[in-house]
Design an enzyme around this catalytic site. Structure first.
Site, mmCIF file in Angstrom:
data_model
loop_
_atom_site.group_PDB
_atom_site.id
_atom_site.type_symbol
_atom_site.label_atom_id
_atom_site.label_comp_id
_atom_site.label_asym_id
_atom_site.label_seq_id
_atom_site.Cartn_x
_atom_site.Cartn_y
_atom_site.Cartn_z
ATOM 1 N N PRO A 84 0.969 -1.528 0.171
ATOM 2 C CA PRO A 84 -0.237 0.154 -0.035
ATOM 3 C C PRO A 84 1.042 1.493 0.268
ATOM 4 C CG PRO A 84 -1.215 -2.026 1.790
ATOM 5 C CD PRO A 84 0.449 -2.122 1.400
ATOM 6 N N CYS A 85 0.357 2.643 -1.143
ATOM 7 C CA CYS A 85 1.460 3.489 -0.907
ATOM 8 C C CYS A 85 1.001 4.887 -0.525
ATOM 9 C CB CYS A 85 1.794 3.959 -2.337
ATOM 10 S SG CYS A 85 0.041 3.808 -3.502
ATOM 11 N N GLN A 86 -0.299 4.212 0.227
ATOM 12 C CA GLN A 86 -1.231 6.020 0.484
ATOM 13 C C GLN A 86 -0.061 7.258 1.348
ATOM 14 O OE1 GLN A 86 -2.179 2.744 0.811
ATOM 15 N NE2 GLN A 86 -5.040 3.029 -0.439
ATOM 16 N N PHE A 88 2.607 6.711 1.289
ATOM 17 C CA PHE A 88 3.807 7.498 0.952
ATOM 18 C C PHE A 88 3.726 8.487 -0.428
ATOM 19 C CE2 PHE A 88 5.746 3.011 1.703
ATOM 20 C CZ PHE A 88 6.262 3.595 2.695
ATOM 21 N N SER A 89 2.162 8.181 -0.899
ATOM 22 C CA SER A 89 2.329 9.433 -2.352
ATOM 23 C C SER A 89 2.067 10.690 -1.539
ATOM 24 C CB SER A 89 0.207 8.558 -2.518
ATOM 25 O OG SER A 89 -0.024 9.632 -3.796
#
Length: 371
Positions: A84-86, A88-89
């Site tokens: 999951p990248c939320q 880092f985004s």
């Protein structure tokens, strides 16, 4: 296990709707284990076993923290996935304390336990370039470089035939007993191999014309969020930046490629296109309205003309290079989210093929020296 039969054995983590899996399957990888926690995404994955390359009968919602690795063979070829990248985004809060951000360490826990020949970890560009995440990068390199040569690369999906300005980070590792030349040499090898797969993408109008108008038999799953004029437009030099209409779903140039499809699609964050321009050859409404505003004209009120509408599910699938027969499950909002969360299948495929070529070359060397 050698790749003489065209298949390599993989572990797929954070599998989602199977976008990355479709790409790796096209490159000859088959997953002995796949893992996803979202129930709708699991149902989608299980409805597409023919194209995701999974050797099992399906998957149940499972956290990567609880995944059972007992069936993983010792000669595992690869672990791949996009944690999951939320957190880092740049589109989110970039919160170091976001629990989802910590799951990237779980990915490398699995790598350390299974010791595959290679790994591919995908994430947002910010994780590779932002100073905020320098400490995370150093930890990941410290962990992985103990046993692997490691390359950190940022790729633009549009450079490889994907109709989308989507930039993503790929952290690629090859075990040092197979690739002892080191991380810099691996990066050079990966980049060199990737050049073989560069391709021009289709345009938005190419895709939409082939599928057909929104609501037609071949394009039935539409986004019902209205397009209305912004009361206080935010102008930029480009008609496709700023904010001319409500919501975060920006208009997309018909003769270009899409902006990054977000997981928050399904409502007014879904990108906007001009059907009148695409199907009827009318002058572009978005550029005309932008020129009107730049010239000092007043902002319009209410609903935008019906020729302006948001991307459909089928169009988003095609932009993400999913197969047209990929079956999705869940409510529309869930399907849009699954599509937006996915790695474009085509981009995953070219990365997988590049890693496979490097592994094949490394595996052939002992036989060559003995000859």
């Amino acid at each position: 296990m050698s790749n003489t039969a065209g298949n390599r054995i993989a572990v797929s983590l954070f599998s989602g709707a199977g976008g990355m899996d479709v790409g790796f399957a096209r490159a000859g990888f088959r997953s002995i284990l796949a893992c996803e926690i979202d129930p709708d995404a699991c149902r989608t994955f299980n409805s597409n076993l023919h194209s995701v390359g999974h050797l099992g009968n399906g998957i149940e919602p499972t956290s990567v923290l609880d995944v059972d690795l007992s069936r993983v063979p010792e000669d595992l070829d690869i672990v791949f996935g996009g944690p999951p990248c939320q957190g880092f985004s740049v589109a989110g809060k970039m919160d170091p304390g976001d629990e989802r951000s910590k799951l990237i360490h779980a990915f490398f826990d699995v790598v350390e336990r299974t010791k595959p020949k290679a790994f591919v970890c995908e994430n947002v560009k910010a994780l590779a370039v932002s100073g905020r995440w320098q400490g995370i990068r150093e930890i990941l390199f410290e962990r992985s470089e103990r046993d692997y040569s490691v390359a950190l690369i940022v790729l633009g999906a549009a450079d490889y035939g994907v109709c989308q300005n989507r930039e993503r980070m790929f952290l690629v590792g090859v075990r040092r007993d197979l690739f002892p030349q080191g991380s810099q040499a691996l990066e050079t090898s990966v980049r060199s191999s990737l050049t073989d797969y560069e391709a021009l993408p289709s345009t938005i109008q190419d895709i939409v014309r082939e599928i057909g108008p929104a609501g037609s038999e071949n394009n039935p799953l539409t986004c019902t969020a209205k397009v209305t004029f912004a009361k206080s437009p935010i102008l930029r030099k480009s008609a496709y930046a700023g904010m001319l209409f409500n919501g975060a779903g920006r208009p997309v140039r018909s003769t270009g490629v899409s902006s990054t499809l977000p997981a928050s699609m399904g409502g007014n964050k879904t990108p906007i296109i001009d059907e009148g321009e695409i199907f009827d050859g009318l002058p572009g409404y978005i550029e005309d309205y932008h020129a009107h505003l730049i010239a000092g004209g007043e902002a319009r009120r209410g609903d935008a003309p019906k020729r302006l509408r948001r991307l459909t599910i089928k169009e988003c699938m095609r932009i993400q290079t999913f197969p047209d027969d990929h079956l999705f499950h869940g409510r529309k909002s869930s399907i849009y989210r699954q599509i937006g969360n996915a790695v474009p299948c085509r981009l995953a495929e070219v990365v997988a093929k590049s890693v496979d070529a490097i592994l094949a070359s490394a595996e052939a060397k002992p036989a060559q020296s003995a000859a």
